[in-house]
Design an enzyme around this catalytic site. Structure first.
Site: not given
Ligand code: UT7
Length: 323
Positions: A250, A280, A114
């Site tokens: 980004h 993204n 990225c």
């Molecule tokens: O471009 C390269 C750089 N990339 C980035 O900068 C991305 C950085 N990371 C992020 O933007 C965020 O961490 C994400 C958007 C990827 C995830 O958001 P988050 O607030 O960190 O969520 P999480 O991974 O902690 O997941 C929270 C919950 C989980 O469920 P439990 O374990 O709390 O029950 C996931 O399983 O949300 C669940 N989950 C979803 N639920 C519905 C994960 N993906 C989804 C989804 N729909 N698509």
């Protein structure tokens, strides 16, 4: 008088097909609400089989050249950032060279995920400053839809396809009030390679070749490293955050974008956001956002634009440009 890289033209290409969050929610355990609240994404463009990195990069390059009123003969270097090349070789940059009808100069791809466009811009700027090129196309072109695990809701909802490009022309600048790239900074930390990667490539045929991400960890590093990158870019130029007219970040997550806007003290209307419509697009995200705000007249000649990105590697960096 030192040579400067002037951003003479900007261009973009997005695949025709748009996929909404609701469409994804029909076959994945996810929802429009979750995706919007956690990321700001509402939809993404997804490439058809014909819309490859070379095809989209060529289209973006054509519009950047047209925007710069430049002929293909002016292009002496093509630097294309991608993690999703058409082929292992020739470089996608050279497929673009052929499609544009450019018959002189040289070109190569850059793999920095990225942060690829920032890296490519930095390398092109060095080539121009040292006289190794007088005109350079810098392109970010990505088809992440081909490397996503479409059953992994934690990653597949986050990405989209597209391409953006700029045409750089050598110009003579005087001090920081003139147009052109003021500074670029590149950083990497290979020890963090396992928090965001693709588990395969042509050198490892037994692997699947899908994107894998530990999202929360990447998020944490992004907020810290991008804040440092913003401060570094300003300090290197003896500028303060009040000097910045536009942040073109980004586009990975609206929460990260908002944090960087706040750090710069910029009102939200001075932060270019496309993540809601493009998701993204990795190396294409910064030039796509720049192209949008340049083409619709928000960013104008003389404006000071700060670009930053972070991605798998980890790689990150910034570019400070007077348009
Ligand atoms: O471009 C390269 C750089 N990339 C980035 O900068 C991305 C950085 N990371 C992020 O933007 C965020 O961490 C994400 C958007 C990827 C995830 O958001 P988050 O607030 O960190 O969520 P999480 O991974 O902690 O997941 C929270 C919950 C989980 O469920 P439990 O374990 O709390 O029950 C996931 O399983 O949300 C669940 N989950 C979803 N639920 C519905 C994960 N993906 C989804 C989804 N729909 N698509």
């Amino acid at each position: 008088m030192p040579i400067r890289s002037i951003l003479a033209g900007v261009g973009a290409y997005l695949p025709k097909r748009v996929v909404t969050n609701d469409e994804l929610a029909q076959r994945l355990e996810t929802s429009d609400t979750w995706i919007r609240e956690r990321t700001g994404i509402r939809q993404r463009h997804i490439a058809s089989p014909q819309e490859t990195a070379a095809f989209m990069g060529t289209e973006a390059a054509k519009s950047a050249l047209a925007n710069a009123h430049a002929e293909p003969a002016e292009v002496e270097a093509i630097i294309l950032a991608t993690s999703t090349p058409d082929q292992a070789f020739p470089a996608t940059a050279l497929r673009v060279q052929a499609a544009l009808g450019v018959t002189n100069g040289y070109g190569f791809d850059i793999s920095a995920a990225c942060a690829g466009f920032i890296y490519a811009l930095s390398v092109a700027d060095s080539l121009i400053r040292t006289g190794a090129a007088r005109g350079a196309l810098v392109i970010g072109s990505e088809v992440y839809s081909r490397i996503l695990n479409w059953n992994d809701r934690g990653t597949c909802v986050l990405f989209g396809d597209g391409a953006g490009a700029v045409f750089l022309r050598a110009g003579k600048g005087r001090g920081t009030i003139d147009r052109g790239i003021l500074t670029t900074h590149m950083h990497a930390q290979g020890t963090l390679g396992d928090i965001l990667y693709v588990d395969g490539a042509v050198g490892q045929p037994e692997k699947s070749g899908h994107l894998v991400m530990r999202g929360q960890e990447v998020f944490r590093h992004a907020v810290i490293r991008l804040a440092e990158a913003v401060d570094e870019a300003l300090a290197a130029n003896g500028l303060t955050r009040r000097d910045v007219d536009w942040l073109v970040p980004h586009q990975a997550n609206l929460r990260i974008i908002d944090a960087m806007g706040k750090r710069l003290g910029l009102p939200s209307e001075r932060v270019v956001v496309t993540v809601d419509r493009h998701a993204n697009t990795s190396a294409a995200s910064v030039p796509l956002a720049l192209a949008e705000a340049w083409t619709d007249g928000r960013i104008r000649h003389g404006d000071l634009v700060l670009m930053e990105a972070l991605g798998g590697g980890l790689t990150w960096g910034s570019a400070l440009v007077r348009m």
